[in-house]
Design a protein around this motif. Structure first.
Motif, PDB file in Angstrom:
ATOM      1  N   ASP A 132       0.915  -1.015   0.119  1.00  0.00           N
ATOM      2  CA  ASP A 132       0.006  -0.175  -0.037  1.00  0.00           C
ATOM      3  C   ASP A 132       1.046   1.199  -0.054  1.00  0.00           C
ATOM      4  OD1 ASP A 132      -2.552   1.013  -0.266  1.00  0.00           O
ATOM      5  OD2 ASP A 132      -2.954   1.312   1.915  1.00  0.00           O
ATOM      6  N   ASP A 133       2.225   1.162   0.155  1.00  0.00           N
ATOM      7  CA  ASP A 133       2.956   2.339   0.085  1.00  0.00           C
ATOM      8  C   ASP A 133       3.524   2.571  -1.292  1.00  0.00           C
ATOM      9  OD1 ASP A 133       3.254   2.540   2.899  1.00  0.00           O
ATOM     10  OD2 ASP A 133       4.893   1.244   2.969  1.00  0.00           O
ATOM     11  N   LYS A 178       2.956   3.871  -4.724  1.00  0.00           N
ATOM     12  CA  LYS A 178       2.064   4.789  -5.513  1.00  0.00           C
ATOM     13  C   LYS A 178       2.983   5.284  -7.096  1.00  0.00           C
ATOM     14  CE  LYS A 178       0.718   7.165  -1.345  1.00  0.00           C
ATOM     15  NZ  LYS A 178       1.180   6.173  -0.425  1.00  0.00           N
ATOM     16  N   MET A 225      -2.405   6.221 -10.972  1.00  0.00           N
ATOM     17  CA  MET A 225      -3.022   4.847 -10.552  1.00  0.00           C
ATOM     18  C   MET A 225      -4.282   4.760  -9.981  1.00  0.00           C
ATOM     19  SD  MET A 225      -1.107   2.705  -7.570  1.00  0.00           S
ATOM     20  CE  MET A 225      -1.485   3.727  -6.170  1.00  0.00           C
ATOM     21  N   PHE A 280      -8.048   2.680  -8.388  1.00  0.00           N
ATOM     22  CA  PHE A 280      -8.078   1.926  -7.157  1.00  0.00           C
ATOM     23  C   PHE A 280      -9.488   1.039  -7.584  1.00  0.00           C
ATOM     24  CE2 PHE A 280      -5.691   5.453  -5.953  1.00  0.00           C
ATOM     25  CZ  PHE A 280      -5.149   4.889  -4.915  1.00  0.00           C
ATOM     26  N   ASP A 325      -9.925   7.154  -6.947  1.00  0.00           N
ATOM     27  CA  ASP A 325      -9.555   7.065  -5.594  1.00  0.00           C
ATOM     28  C   ASP A 325     -10.422   5.859  -4.827  1.00  0.00           C
ATOM     29  OD1 ASP A 325     -11.661   8.233  -4.102  1.00  0.00           O
ATOM     30  OD2 ASP A 325     -10.571  10.287  -4.526  1.00  0.00           O
ATOM     31  N   VAL A 359      -0.661  -4.264  -6.697  1.00  0.00           N
ATOM     32  CA  VAL A 359      -0.981  -3.089  -7.582  1.00  0.00           C
ATOM     33  C   VAL A 359      -0.463  -3.853  -9.144  1.00  0.00           C
ATOM     34  CG1 VAL A 359       0.155  -0.962  -8.300  1.00  0.00           C
ATOM     35  CG2 VAL A 359       0.020  -1.383  -6.136  1.00  0.00           C
ATOM     36  N   LYS A 373      -4.748  -0.199  -8.113  1.00  0.00           N
ATOM     37  CA  LYS A 373      -4.177  -0.638  -6.747  1.00  0.00           C
ATOM     38  C   LYS A 373      -5.596  -1.342  -6.201  1.00  0.00           C
ATOM     39  CE  LYS A 373      -1.561   1.257  -3.621  1.00  0.00           C
ATOM     40  NZ  LYS A 373      -1.056   2.237  -2.517  1.00  0.00           N
TER      41      LYS A 373
END
Ligand code: CDP
Length: 808
Positions: free
Chosen positions: A38-39, A41, A45, A47, A121, A222, A295
């Protein structure tokens, strides 16, 4: 003044095997500098989030995505109809079954994935999930595996032929439309004969409840499809990155060289992150469709309710013995609840994993095991939660059966174990259910454990407590939990063990740099076990370069050699062996280089800690650092430049760590509250690489064992609703509940492992669960209790006391 450095000082400077090297990983973890999925990016991207079924069994009449698509920021909503043309609406499971990626006509468990929303998002995605309109028609729900085998309700319509017949499953014929397989090991007739002829037989049925590995970091990924070069990069919480790469290639049709799978830092796995989940497939498809990275990260409820559960075994046992307590036979039948799809993570030939290690530490001449797998309306899974393929179930079974037999014989359970242990001189030992135990010294470990806790003193204290209780002087009982377990870890060998056809070997590739430092890459992946620390220690000892100068890298399939990953405590037995073997290849070449530099024959130099010395002339030597430099800057006749090696290690056998655990527990009869006064854990994992890390592994494993034995459970109601889907209901122990553990060890090296090491990470869990459970049961033995099911939460313990009439 030049002080001469001793051999021991040179060895100490390496930080090799046996020293308590501090974990190199902790510098980044303790500073919040870890790099979890989850770090990650990536530019642009999106979701993904799932629409999930509120019903445990329902037909899907329609799915309308219009309102969700109309929401600003929503890019796509995928359903099974979108995946069908790609052949991706179903996917293979590790157990040879297939599983819906998105609900295809019906749902089989609460929380099943129905549609996948992709948005700008995660908040918009979550809002859009609420706007997808799904019309369900409820169907009868089956949550009990015994009912499932009688029910007219067909759960898996895809596994019934049009004429109503039942095609074979991946593991042979099926007896009923909700039946998955029957797996039999051992001698049925002979065992039943022994049981019917025996002077003493103890019988018991025990339920090993459904629970969940519940890693602190949930599952996620991801997916990033680069349409320009055709390369897919998939970052994820994968315990087996190479296997994931192969699976993704097979089901997506993307060539394997165009797929890069990366497991970054992983916040605990415990088996939960071995398999493939719909989230991975949907994210890959979404990235291919949208052309940008996507992600997907589960929340806690999704993780608990839908990803791989553990256990859910109904185990019925009969154990036969002579009046003196010598065990003559063991019979076991398991009804295994696999949920809606068989997504167990076991080697192909073992549909119930290594349940056939259930003869435990005992010399049992005759045994038989049968397991029936069953479909129900529960989440799929059946993973080895901190154990090696159902070993936890097996050890729980035999350690409870021993206790029940001790009651039947009116005998002390420690003594009963002692007279039945496999003796030291019987190793390698062939078990009745087909395993060859490599090494063990159970009597020594057992005696050491009993002495350490003053076992006789504890029994005297317990007897006094019973008297005091009967006399009304106390309301607290005392339980002494005993367990002697034998683990089986380190799958392969390849000839016996594969997952989806991939043989279970592992690998290590080493590159020595000219200045005498190195990088080693492995096919495994740490999830908190400290591999970067301990694999460097193995190498430091093997190649004579300081562990601090060796980088360990795992988890990137573009760079790491192919391996089957980390689960089932296989890293040390398999990848650890590969590391030692690759190190020895480095050393063999270094020997030739040293001989050349020292102008002697190869046979005239020998390895000494961090150098090669001329035999009989220790003042003539070349250090490994000097040799590394020479490998890159000298033209040596007949020897290629460079210093690299790779080893793919196919273990000749599993390793069989063992241990002796004792738990002393007080139980308040009126509240059911348990107080663990003492927990002593002796582990034997063969050669010990890092005693500090081993101790940490033991503490962690025992804490998860405490959780499972004393409260942790995935419970369903009759409608198939998950009752324990949050950490308010699902017991995750904190420092508050955890006792002080006393750790100890013996060392019985594995004879077939290059450095004699066996695994350890799972032993404390495997041995801990029955030990806690035996303590609870033992507390009530004097009042007529034979067996009570886990989890032993305060309510259930109170109920047991009540049923035994202890509340007056
Ligand atoms: O496969 P996994 O890493 O979960 O389990 P393992 O092989 O039992 O190893 C867990 C950790 O304990 C690793 O860091 C090992 O290097 C360490 N260990 C050890 O120091 N000595 C042993 N004999 C076995 C494991």
């Amino acid at each position: 003044m030049n002080k001469e450095i001793t051999r021991q000082e040179r060895a100490d400077a390496l930080g090799g095997m046996g020293c308590k090297r501090k974990r190199v990983e902790d510098a980044r973890f303790t500073q919040g500098k870890g790099n979890y999925v989850d770090d990650i990016k990536l530019p642009g991207m999106l979701f993904g989030d799932f629409v999930r079924s509120p019903y445990a069994h329902a037909r899907i009449k329609s799915i309308n995505t219009d309102r969700a698509m109309a929401l600003d920021g929503v890019v796509a909503v995928l359903t099974a109809d979108d995946l069908r043309p790609l052949g991706l609406h179903w996917m293979p499971t590790l157990a040879g079954d297939k599983q819906m990626v998105l609900a295809d006509g019906k749902v089989l468990f609460q929380g099943q994935e129905v549609a996948y929303v992709v948005a700008k998002d995660r908040y918009i995605a979550a809002d859009a999930v609420e706007l997808v309109d799904v019309e369900y028609e409820e169907l009868p729900v089956v949550v009990d595996p015994f009912e499932a085998l009688k029910s007219d309700t067909v759960l898996r319509e895809d596994l019934v032929a049009e004429d109503g017949s039942l095609p074979d499953g991946a593991h042979g014929p099926r007896k009923h439309h909700n039946h998955i397989f029957t797996w039999e090991v051992g001698e049925k007739d002979a065992t039943e004969q022994v049981v019917s002829d025996a002077a003493v037989v103890a019988e018991e049925t025990m339920y090993y409840h459904r629970t969940h590995p519940c890693p602190l970091e949930t599952c996620g990924c991801v997916a990033s499809m680069d349409k320009v070069n055709g390369k897919l990069t998939l970052y994820g919480t994968f315990q087996a990155p190479h296997a994931i790469r192969t699976v993704v290639s097979l089901i997506s049709g993307i060539e394997e060289h165009n797929i890069r799978v990366v497991s970054p830092d992983i916040g605990g796995g415990f088996g939960n992150k071995v398999g493939a989940y719909p989230g991975y497939v949907c994210s890959v498809v979404a990235s291919i469709v949208t052309g940008v990275p996507v992600k997907w990260i589960e929340d806690r409820m999704e993780n608990l309710m839908t990803t791989a559960f553990a256990r859910d075994y109904w185990m019925k046992g009969k154990i036969a013995a002579t009046p003196e307590g010598k065990i003559t036979g063991l019979w076991c039948h398991v009804t295994a609840d696999h949920g809606g799809f068989d997504a167990c993570a076991d080697p192909t030939k073992f549909p119930a994993g290594f349940m056939n290690i259930c003869t435990g530490s005992y010399d049992i001449p005759t045994a038989y095991l049968a397991v029936d797998g069953v479909y129900t309306n529960k989440a799929p899974g059946g993973v080895s939660y901190r154990c090696s393929f159902r070993v936890t179930e097996a050890v729980y079974f035999i350690e409870r059966m021993i206790e029940v037999l001790a009651i039947e014989l009116n005998m002390d359970a420690a003594e009963l174990r002692r007279i039945n242990f496999i003796k030291k001189d019987q190793f390698p030992y062939q078990s009745a259910l087909g395993w060859e135990y490599d090494s063990g010294d159970y009597h020594t470990a057992w005696d050491k454990a009993l002495k350490a806790v003053d076992y006789e003193g504890l029994r005297a204290e317990q007897a006094q407590r019973v008297e005091d209780f009967k006399a009304g002087k106390t309301r607290k009982l005392m339980g002494i939990g005993l367990t002697h377990f034998t683990e089986i870890v380190g799958a392969g060998p390849v000839k016996n063990c594969d997952i989806l056809g991939l043989g279970m070997f592992d690998s290590c590739e080493i590159r020595i740099h000219p200045t005498g430092s190195a990088i080693a890459r492995l096919g495994t992946i740490s999830q908190g076990q400290g591999h970067a620390t301990t694999f460097a220690q193995i190498l430091a000892t093997e190649i004579g370069l300081p562990a601090d100068n060796i980088t360990i890298e795992e988890g990137d399939t573009d760079t790491a050699p192919y391996g089957l990953g980390t689960y089932g405590s296989r890293s040390t037995p398999v990848a650890g062996a590969a590391t030692a073997m690759a190190g020895r290849k480095i050393r063999a070449k270094a020997q030739m280089i040293a001989a050349y530099l020292l102008e002697v024959h190869d046979d005239d130099v020998e390895f000494d800690v961090d150098r090669f010395v001329v035999k009989g002339a220790p003042e003539k030597f070349k250090t490994m650092k000097e040799i590394a430099f020479a490998a890159y800057n000298q033209a040596i006749p007949g020897i290629e430049p460079g210093l690299e090696a790779v080893s793919y290690y196919d273990p000749p056998n599993m390793t069989y760590p063992f241990g002796a655990y004792i738990c002393v527990m007080d139980i308040d009869v009126d509240t059911g509250v348990t107080d663990i006064r003492r927990f002593y854990a002796l582990d034997d994992c063969g050669t010990r690489i890092n005693p500090m890390i081993i101790e940490g592994q033991v503490h962690g494993g025992l804490t998860e064992a405490l959780a499972v034995a004393l409260g942790q459970e995935i419970a369903y109601d009759d409608m198939g609703n998950v009752k324990t889907g949050t950490l308010m209901d699902f017991f995750l122990p904190t420092a508050w509940e955890v006792p002080n553990y006393e750790t100890d060890h013996t060392v019985t090296p594995s004879p077939h492992h290059p450095i004699g090491a066996k695994g350890v990470g799972e032993s404390p869990h495997v041995g801990g669960v029955p030990c806690f459970s035996n303590a609870v049961n033992d507390a009530f033995r004097a009042f007529g209790l034979r067996h009570t099911h886990m989890p032993h939460d305060h309510w259930r313990i109170w109920k047991t006391a009540n049923e035994l009439g202890l509340h007056g």
